[in-house]
Scaffold this active site. Structure first.
Site, mmCIF file in Angstrom:
data_model
loop_
_atom_site.group_PDB
_atom_site.id
_atom_site.type_symbol
_atom_site.label_atom_id
_atom_site.label_comp_id
_atom_site.label_asym_id
_atom_site.label_seq_id
_atom_site.Cartn_x
_atom_site.Cartn_y
_atom_site.Cartn_z
ATOM 1 N N VAL A 38 0.847 -1.188 0.000
ATOM 2 C CA VAL A 38 0.000 0.000 0.000
ATOM 3 C C VAL A 38 0.887 1.244 0.000
ATOM 4 O O VAL A 38 1.855 1.328 0.739
ATOM 5 C CB VAL A 38 -0.906 0.003 1.250
ATOM 6 C CG1 VAL A 38 -1.613 1.335 1.396
ATOM 7 C CG2 VAL A 38 -1.904 -1.129 1.157
ATOM 8 N N LYS A 39 0.528 2.188 -0.866
ATOM 9 C CA LYS A 39 1.317 3.408 -0.961
ATOM 10 C C LYS A 39 0.789 4.383 0.084
ATOM 11 O O LYS A 39 -0.344 4.833 -0.011
ATOM 12 C CB LYS A 39 1.138 3.996 -2.367
ATOM 13 C CG LYS A 39 2.069 5.093 -2.681
ATOM 14 C CD LYS A 39 1.895 5.540 -4.112
ATOM 15 C CE LYS A 39 2.785 6.724 -4.398
ATOM 16 N NZ LYS A 39 2.611 7.837 -3.478
ATOM 17 N N SER A 40 1.590 4.667 1.074
ATOM 18 C CA SER A 40 1.099 5.640 2.056
ATOM 19 C C SER A 40 1.282 7.044 1.485
ATOM 20 O O SER A 40 2.051 7.269 0.562
ATOM 21 C CB SER A 40 1.789 5.486 3.405
ATOM 22 O OG SER A 40 2.885 4.630 3.352
#
Ligand code: IDP
Length: 823
Positions: free
Chosen positions: A123-125
């Site tokens: 997941v790309k924060s």
């Protein structure tokens, strides 16, 4: 003391270690060398600072963003974020990676071919990246992308804020920071994390309370080649030191991964949570090196950004100053909702402009609508259709507009660089006029020149500092006074606002622009900063900064801007991002022009040649007062041969000798390109009435029709205007006339029509409209047909003159002939 870790570290053989050491020494030598060649503007910039709480210097190496993707440039490393001390790498970022389909190399097909699994989707924060590392003595090193340690030359210190957050995280779990530092030192690793905390800085997704913190997403080897730990180990390490987890999922094949991504794209969530996108980690097939790519969701984040921008525009300038993008209808609906909330709440408005409370407000709106962002976007599709229908029914402005782009800046903000890059990207659309190229006294020559450019192009950039209200007012006044031809409703003003805040308090600005001007040296028309010129140049720059009055959309003259595009001068290479910001804004605001977004490579190329620009002092714009319009408007006779046949037929029917006509034929002086002049530029000088008529032609024929014609359509010889979809005219052939110098046909203009068929209610500006068939020598100009016709019609002259009436018939009425403008 070595730290015992709960996992096996990735093993490296002694040979590899030796190789890494040599590679590091070589890389640092290359970087030093590159930085020396062009210290300010070259391929790499070196920035040295002290590691926080120590006296140890550390170097940061920064490349130009566009060089990472350039095919022409080969960088010594593709690490985005690199910090060194002596001959050691202290922190190493990931190799720069791209969105799927951003370039050919990262198209789905290519990725499938050139990468190997397993594919780890993470997941790309949504925050700012930080690099964490350790020194031998247990000192923790925390860096943002290009900066570390205490600095007094920046407003927000991301590295220090992240360091404080990390320290309290470690205290929270009872770990000493030395332990983390030593672990990273022993392992020769950089921990890569995303610092997400709305109380420090809001991004698009919400991170507050429990969600705020450092999300660990990578452990990189501190080596020149890019090697990174598998996600499982990253999470184990993260847990040990109290980092927030980066969620991930593993896929064995590319097909499985893509299938998953296309399913999840509809919802934009991962395990029920909104996410901006993913980073996929895998391997290059050819050498099994670590390889990353991104997959970002366009929506609802594009909508979220638009909501933020319209709110800011609304707070700054009220409803008239709001400009919509792709999600016009949702934004309108949203503004209607927030207006009462904003109305009496100054604190809310001020906080919003300071990037606080943006997410809160957006959430309130969606709760009130009872829908998620994506659901509202789905609804908008049906609303958009309605809008298209309305546009077809001529609701809204579907006319081509003209755009005057006014820069507001101080010296060295990158006005010329940005303008040149834009003009390079859209050469047929964007014109550029530089105040510095105009001979003193400038007076209204800048605006006069801009209006001249607008005759042929829809956009002009007026490149000048315009740093005070009075200067902006002067621009608007000059346009009011000089513009005779562009309808006011179709002339839009766009402001390129390089400086949003008071530059007097902005140290970065002074440093950046001063450095740029020193670097530019004598490459400027008036400001010479080389050698002894430095002090003088500094004084000039300072003068502009001191006098600067920020754009205030709430008062005149700035309230007259139809759009204000906010730009930044917060880093030495800010202009590249500024060019992109302007393009994106033009695409949505000047939607009548249907601009296509250039590719990354086109951006880079345009920008590079803008940086290479050197002014020529002699490049002076000659503009006398008003704008130059076409020389005349005319009607094309598309088929000259057919007309000649009619003439021959008429002559034969009388059995008379037409000597001049025969001469023209025998000397090959019968013209092939025939036209009727409707009105000539010079006629405006005769009297007020003619001047008004000329202006009406420019307005109605030129702007309403001719400027809309596609540049690529075929063109008539000698005219810059192409034929198809032009306005048209019907004419009647009346009289064939000749003397010993020329032959012409007197015609009458039966009607003029817009391209869409509506009639143009204008009389011909020419007293005797005619077609000149030819003159006996080049000395005799076609314009003499007017004298001949004047003699015949006004004075009934017959001496040496031949005249013959065309029969009043359908055959001699020519319909739908194109109207053109001649320069
Ligand atoms: P100005 O028109 O606002 O005074 P420019 O002439 O565009 O500013 O820029 C001043 C100098 O700074 C020029 O030499 C230009 O090449 C350089 N410069 C401007 N923007 C950038 C950038 O983004 N990266 C590197 N150099 C830049």
């Amino acid at each position: 003391m070595p730290v015992k870790l709960p996992f096996e570290s990735v093993k490296i053989s002694p040979d590899e270690k030796l190789q890494d050491k040599q590679d590091t020494i070589e890389l640092i030598a290359q970087l030093e060398d590159l930085a020396k060649r062009h210290p300010k503007k070259g391929a790499v910039r070196k920035f040295t600072n002290l590691i926080a709480d120590t006296n140890t210097p550390i170097n940061s190496w920064k490349f130009n963003e566009w060089d990472y993707a350039s095919k022409k440039v080969s960088l010594p490393t593709y690490a985005r974020g690199l910090f060194t001390k002596g001959n050691e790498i202290i922190c190493r970022g990931y190799n720069k990676f791209y969105n799927v389909n951003e370039f050919l190399e990262v198209s789905e097909d290519q990725l499938k071919k050139n990468t190997t699994g397993p594919y780890t989707l993470t997941v790309k924060s949504n925050g700012c990246i930080v690099f964490i590392s350790g020194l031998e003595d247990g000192t923790l090193v925390v860096c943002s992308k290009h900066s570390t340690g205490v600095r007094d030359d920046i407003q927000k210190n991301h590295a220090m804020a992240a360091q404080r957050a990390l320290e309290s995280q470690l205290i929270g779990i009872g770990q000493g920071k030395e332990r983390l530092a030593s672990a990273l030192y022993e392992l020769k690793l950089t921990a890569v994390a995303e610092f997400c905390d709305d109380s420090f800085e809001e991004h698009v997704l919400e991170y507050k309370n429990d969600r705020a913190g450092l999300y660990l997403h990578g452990l990189n080897f501190n080596t020149p080649r890019f090697r990174t730990y598998p996600m499982k180990k990253v999470n184990e390490f993260g847990q040990m030191f109290g980092f927030k987890e980066t969620k991930s999922r593993r896929f064995e094949t590319f097909e499985e991964l893509i299938k998953y991504l296309s399913n999840v794209a509809n919802e934009g969530t991962f395990e029920g949570e909104e996410v901006e996108g993913f980073v996929v980690r895998c391997y290059r097939t050819e050498n099994h090196e670590d390889f990353f790519f991104k997959y970002k969701f366009e929506e609802p984040y594009l909508l979220y950004r638009e909501l933020r921008e319209v709110t800011k525009q609304f707070i700054r300038g009220g409803p008239q100053n709001v400009h919509f993008g792709k999600h016009k209808l949702i934004c309108m609906d949203y503004l209607k909702y927030i207006m009462p909330l904003m109305h009496d709440n100054q604190e809310l408005r001020e906080q919003y402009l300071d990037n606080q409370g943006i997410i809160e407000l957006r959430k309130k709106y969606f709760v009130a609508r009872g829908k998620t962002g994506l659901e509202v976007i789905d609804e908008e599709v049906s609303m958009a259709k309605l809008e298209d229908e309305m546009r077809l029914l001529s609701f809204g402005d579907s006319q081509i507009c003209k755009y005057a782009v006014v820069t507001v800046a101080t010296i060295g903000c990158g006005k010329t660089t940005t303008s040149l890059a834009l003009a390079n990207l859209f050469p047929n659309i964007i014109g550029h006029i530089q105040n510095d190229n105009i001979r003193r006294p400038v007076g209204n020559k800048l605006v006069a020149g801009a209006l001249e450019i607008l005759i042929n192009r829809p956009i002009v950039i007026l490149d000048k500092n315009d740093h005070k209200f009075i200067e902006r007012k002067q621009i608007f006044d000059d346009f009011d006074q000089l513009n005779e031809v562009i309808p006011t409703s179709k002339l839009k003003f766009i402001c390129l606002n390089f400086l949003r805040n008071r530059p007097q308090e902005d140290k970065d600005l002074w440093n950046i622009t001063r450095e740029r001007i020193l670097e530019r040296g004598d490459n400027h028309q008036t400001i010479k900063a080389a050698g002894k010129g430095i002090t003088k140049a500094e004084k000039i720059i300072q003068g502009f900064i001191k006098r600067f009055q920020p754009v205030d959309p709430g008062r005149e003259p700035d309230s007259k801007f139809d759009l204000i595009i906010n730009l930044d001068v917060t880093s030495p290479d800010s202009s590249y991002a500024n060019v992109k910001t302007v393009v994106d804004n033009l695409i949505s605001f000047a939607s009548d022009l249907n601009l296509t977004r250039p590719t990354e490579e086109q951006f880079q190329e345009a920008f590079k040649s803008a940086l290479d620009y050197k002014p020529s002092v002699n490049k002076i714009v000659h503009s006398k007062g008003g704008p130059r319009a076409p020389a005349y408007f005319g009607i094309v006779i598309p088929n000259a041969e057919e007309l000649q046949n009619k003439v021959v037929k008429l002559i034969h029917s009388t059995g008379l000798d037409w000597k001049t006509y025969e001469t023209l034929k025998n000397t090959d002086r019968l013209l092939n390109d025939l036209h009727v002049t409707i009105i000539h530029y010079k006629s405006r000088k005769t009297n007020g009435e003619s001047r008004a008529l000329w202006n009406m032609y420019v307005k109605q024929v030129f702007f309403d029709d001719l400027t809309k014609i596609d540049e690529n359509s075929p063109k008539i010889k000698g005219c810059s205007i192409p034929l198809p979809s032009s306005p048209t005219a019907d004419i009647k052939l009346e009289k064939l006339c000749s003397n010993d110098k020329l032959v012409c046909i007197k015609v009458s203009v039966l009607g003029l029509y817009h391209a869409d068929g509506r009639e143009i209610h204008l009389t011909a500006g020419n007293k005797f409209p005619h077609v000149t068939l030819g003159t006996i020598s080049s000395e005799i100009k076609s314009v003499e047909s007017n004298n001949l016709l004047n003699d015949i019609c006004e004075f009934h002259a017959t001496n040496g003159i031949q005249c013959l009436d065309f029969e009043d018939s359908e055959e001699n009425t020519l319909k739908g002939l194109p109207i053109f403008a001649y320069y």
